[in-house]
Design a protein around this motif. Structure first.
Motif, PDB file in Angstrom:
ATOM      1  N   LEU A 237      21.295 -32.325  20.850  1.00  0.00           N
ATOM      2  CA  LEU A 237      22.083 -33.499  20.489  1.00  0.00           C
ATOM      3  C   LEU A 237      21.146 -34.688  20.335  1.00  0.00           C
ATOM      4  O   LEU A 237      20.359 -34.989  21.230  1.00  0.00           O
ATOM      5  CB  LEU A 237      23.137 -33.811  21.552  1.00  0.00           C
ATOM      6  CG  LEU A 237      23.930 -35.117  21.367  1.00  0.00           C
ATOM      7  CD1 LEU A 237      24.648 -35.139  20.024  1.00  0.00           C
ATOM      8  CD2 LEU A 237      24.919 -35.310  22.508  1.00  0.00           C
ATOM      9  N   SER A 238      21.239 -35.358  19.179  1.00  0.00           N
ATOM     10  CA  SER A 238      20.476 -36.578  18.922  1.00  0.00           C
ATOM     11  C   SER A 238      21.459 -37.711  18.635  1.00  0.00           C
ATOM     12  O   SER A 238      22.386 -37.546  17.830  1.00  0.00           O
ATOM     13  CB  SER A 238      19.530 -36.396  17.733  1.00  0.00           C
ATOM     14  OG  SER A 238      18.596 -35.369  17.983  1.00  0.00           O
ATOM     15  N   LEU A 239      21.247 -38.838  19.288  1.00  0.00           N
ATOM     16  CA  LEU A 239      22.139 -39.985  19.158  1.00  0.00           C
ATOM     17  C   LEU A 239      21.366 -41.207  18.704  1.00  0.00           C
ATOM     18  O   LEU A 239      20.230 -41.428  19.123  1.00  0.00           O
ATOM     19  CB  LEU A 239      22.799 -40.306  20.507  1.00  0.00           C
ATOM     20  CG  LEU A 239      23.549 -39.192  21.236  1.00  0.00           C
ATOM     21  CD1 LEU A 239      23.951 -39.666  22.634  1.00  0.00           C
ATOM     22  CD2 LEU A 239      24.771 -38.761  20.449  1.00  0.00           C
ATOM     23  N   PHE A 240      21.996 -42.023  17.844  1.00  0.00           N
ATOM     24  CA  PHE A 240      21.450 -43.355  17.568  1.00  0.00           C
ATOM     25  C   PHE A 240      22.603 -44.295  17.259  1.00  0.00           C
ATOM     26  O   PHE A 240      23.607 -43.910  16.668  1.00  0.00           O
ATOM     27  CB  PHE A 240      20.403 -43.325  16.451  1.00  0.00           C
ATOM     28  CG  PHE A 240      20.891 -42.955  15.080  1.00  0.00           C
ATOM     29  CD1 PHE A 240      21.004 -43.922  14.090  1.00  0.00           C
ATOM     30  CD2 PHE A 240      21.189 -41.639  14.750  1.00  0.00           C
ATOM     31  CE1 PHE A 240      21.422 -43.580  12.801  1.00  0.00           C
ATOM     32  CE2 PHE A 240      21.597 -41.291  13.469  1.00  0.00           C
ATOM     33  CZ  PHE A 240      21.720 -42.257  12.494  1.00  0.00           C
ATOM     34  N   GLY A 241      22.453 -45.531  17.743  1.00  0.00           N
ATOM     35  CA  GLY A 241      23.538 -46.492  17.591  1.00  0.00           C
ATOM     36  C   GLY A 241      24.756 -46.140  18.421  1.00  0.00           C
ATOM     37  O   GLY A 241      25.858 -46.588  18.114  1.00  0.00           O
TER      38      GLY A 241
ATOM     39  N   ILE B 245      17.523 -39.570  22.291  1.00  0.00           N
ATOM     40  CA  ILE B 245      18.187 -40.863  22.144  1.00  0.00           C
ATOM     41  C   ILE B 245      17.240 -41.780  21.382  1.00  0.00           C
ATOM     42  O   ILE B 245      16.164 -42.134  21.874  1.00  0.00           O
ATOM     43  CB  ILE B 245      18.551 -41.468  23.511  1.00  0.00           C
ATOM     44  CG1 ILE B 245      19.451 -40.508  24.280  1.00  0.00           C
ATOM     45  CG2 ILE B 245      19.238 -42.824  23.326  1.00  0.00           C
ATOM     46  CD1 ILE B 245      19.624 -40.862  25.731  1.00  0.00           C
ATOM     47  N   LEU B 246      17.629 -42.126  20.170  1.00  0.00           N
ATOM     48  CA  LEU B 246      16.833 -43.007  19.324  1.00  0.00           C
ATOM     49  C   LEU B 246      17.367 -44.425  19.469  1.00  0.00           C
ATOM     50  O   LEU B 246      18.542 -44.688  19.189  1.00  0.00           O
ATOM     51  CB  LEU B 246      16.923 -42.550  17.867  1.00  0.00           C
ATOM     52  CG  LEU B 246      16.393 -41.134  17.586  1.00  0.00           C
ATOM     53  CD1 LEU B 246      16.772 -40.697  16.174  1.00  0.00           C
ATOM     54  CD2 LEU B 246      14.888 -41.075  17.783  1.00  0.00           C
ATOM     55  N   VAL B 247      16.511 -45.328  19.917  1.00  0.00           N
ATOM     56  CA  VAL B 247      16.924 -46.705  20.203  1.00  0.00           C
ATOM     57  C   VAL B 247      16.386 -47.614  19.111  1.00  0.00           C
ATOM     58  O   VAL B 247      15.173 -47.880  19.041  1.00  0.00           O
ATOM     59  CB  VAL B 247      16.410 -47.160  21.582  1.00  0.00           C
ATOM     60  CG1 VAL B 247      16.900 -48.582  21.884  1.00  0.00           C
ATOM     61  CG2 VAL B 247      16.851 -46.194  22.669  1.00  0.00           C
TER      62      VAL B 247
ATOM     63  N   VAL C 152      13.799 -40.259  25.137  1.00  0.00           N
ATOM     64  CA  VAL C 152      14.191 -41.572  24.621  1.00  0.00           C
ATOM     65  C   VAL C 152      13.049 -42.114  23.772  1.00  0.00           C
ATOM     66  O   VAL C 152      11.905 -42.220  24.244  1.00  0.00           O
ATOM     67  CB  VAL C 152      14.518 -42.552  25.766  1.00  0.00           C
ATOM     68  CG1 VAL C 152      14.934 -43.910  25.196  1.00  0.00           C
ATOM     69  CG2 VAL C 152      15.630 -41.990  26.660  1.00  0.00           C
ATOM     70  N   VAL C 153      13.353 -42.440  22.521  1.00  0.00           N
ATOM     71  CA  VAL C 153      12.337 -42.890  21.573  1.00  0.00           C
ATOM     72  C   VAL C 153      12.764 -44.231  20.980  1.00  0.00           C
ATOM     73  O   VAL C 153      13.913 -44.407  20.578  1.00  0.00           O
ATOM     74  CB  VAL C 153      12.139 -41.864  20.436  1.00  0.00           C
ATOM     75  CG1 VAL C 153      11.188 -42.403  19.377  1.00  0.00           C
ATOM     76  CG2 VAL C 153      11.613 -40.545  21.002  1.00  0.00           C
ATOM     77  N   GLN C 154      11.830 -45.150  20.911  1.00  0.00           N
ATOM     78  CA  GLN C 154      12.087 -46.458  20.324  1.00  0.00           C
ATOM     79  C   GLN C 154      11.784 -46.427  18.828  1.00  0.00           C
ATOM     80  O   GLN C 154      10.725 -45.944  18.401  1.00  0.00           O
ATOM     81  CB  GLN C 154      11.213 -47.523  20.995  1.00  0.00           C
ATOM     82  CG  GLN C 154      11.346 -47.601  22.501  1.00  0.00           C
ATOM     83  CD  GLN C 154      12.718 -48.057  22.949  1.00  0.00           C
ATOM     84  OE1 GLN C 154      13.334 -48.933  22.331  1.00  0.00           O
ATOM     85  NE2 GLN C 154      13.187 -47.486  24.050  1.00  0.00           N
ATOM     86  N   LEU C 155      12.709 -46.960  18.045  1.00  0.00           N
ATOM     87  CA  LEU C 155      12.504 -47.154  16.605  1.00  0.00           C
ATOM     88  C   LEU C 155      12.505 -48.662  16.360  1.00  0.00           C
ATOM     89  O   LEU C 155      13.561 -49.254  16.107  1.00  0.00           O
ATOM     90  CB  LEU C 155      13.616 -46.488  15.790  1.00  0.00           C
ATOM     91  CG  LEU C 155      13.849 -44.980  15.967  1.00  0.00           C
ATOM     92  CD1 LEU C 155      14.973 -44.504  15.062  1.00  0.00           C
ATOM     93  CD2 LEU C 155      12.585 -44.194  15.705  1.00  0.00           C
ATOM     94  N   PRO C 156      11.373 -49.310  16.456  1.00  0.00           N
ATOM     95  CA  PRO C 156      11.326 -50.780  16.401  1.00  0.00           C
ATOM     96  C   PRO C 156      11.980 -51.385  15.165  1.00  0.00           C
ATOM     97  O   PRO C 156      12.590 -52.449  15.235  1.00  0.00           O
ATOM     98  CB  PRO C 156       9.819 -51.088  16.435  1.00  0.00           C
ATOM     99  CG  PRO C 156       9.203 -49.897  17.101  1.00  0.00           C
ATOM    100  CD  PRO C 156      10.026 -48.731  16.664  1.00  0.00           C
TER     101      PRO C 156
END
Length: 266
Positions: A123-127, A209-211, A237-241
């Motif tokens: 499962l991958s989530l963003f927003g 989890i893409l932030v 948890v990965v940051q997408l600046p």
């Protein structure tokens, strides 16, 4: 890309697109509130070109999919939409898949975890926040904004506030302009106040989890929750600046790279 349709348990006619090799590893790309499957058209072609079997639904009341008669609030409950997506997997002949959910698409997936966790390879989530508690007025504001601003102005303002990418803004504006605000009111009546944290914590499978760094509204809720929960062995948890609420549209390259790397080890 093939367009397929089926009937949900309550008779609502739902649509989804499917592309890629029939023997490819299945992935589902599920859009957020007021969007539709067009959000992921470019991503679907990209991942299909790499050999994945890609499924892109239109959630009930969005895109090509119908809405239940009367726009009833009960017809848009989170468990109802989750049942739709389980039926979609059945219709597509998919036992389990890598699920990627943006906003509402992530909320639906978190509900599905409690109903049928075996349907997920990952499962991958963003927003997507694990919980929300917004005022009751949030739902009625949806049609009010459409009436006050008109679809044209509202769609343009939403697009500008969602992404800085010109092509992304055009797509978002078109999706918002085509959206029925009565559907928004009905769904917001449910998603304004929910808590699916236990579902996320209770699942032992791989979660990404893409932030999005520019997704300020969701981050007000998501980032404190992640700090409280702390590190978990099965979570990444990965940051997408550069990512906004629809991070696939403005942090596209990193979004795709992170997913591919995650699926490779999931």
């Amino acid at each position: 890309m093939e367009i397929r349709t089926f009937r949900s348990a309550d008779g609502t006619r739902l649509f989804y697109a499917i592309t890629g090799p029939r023997d490819g590893v299945p992935i589902v790309l599920c859009h957020g509130l007021a969007a539709n499957g067009r959000q992921f058209e470019a991503d679907a072609r990209y991942f299909a070109g790499l050999g994945y079997r890609v499924i892109v639904p239109d959630v009930r009341g969005h895109g090509r999919s119908e809405f239940p008669a009367g726009y009833t609030r009960a017809g848009f409950a989170i468990p109802v939409m989750a049942e739709d997506m389980l039926a979609l997997l059945d219709n597509a002949g998919v036992t389990s898949a890598h699920w990627v959910g943006n906003s509402l698409g992530g909320i639906i997936a978190l509900q599905m975890l409690a109903m049928a966790p075996e349907r997920f390879l990952s499962l991958s989530l963003f927003g997507t926040a694990f919980r929300l508690k917004l005022p009751v007025i949030t739902g009625p504001v949806f049609p009010l904004l459409y009436r006050l601003l008109g679809k044209g102005w509202l769609s343009e303002l939403t697009a500008v506030s969602t992404t800085r990418e010109r092509a992304g803004r055009t797509l978002i504006a078109e999706m918002i302009a085509a959206f029925d605000p009565r559907v928004g009111q009905a769904i917001t009546g449910h998603v304004r106040a929910y808590d699916l944290t236990a579902n996320a914590l209770g699942w032992s499978g791989p979660m990404l989890i893409l932030v999005g760094g520019m997704d300020r509204a969701v981050n007000l809720v998501l980032k404190p929750a992640l700090r409280r929960i702390g590190a978990r062995e099965n979570w990444r948890v990965v940051q997408l600046p550069e990512g906004g609420h629809c991070a696939n549209l403005d942090a596209t390259e990193q979004f795709r790279e992170e997913l591919l790397g995650f699926w490779a080890v999931a």
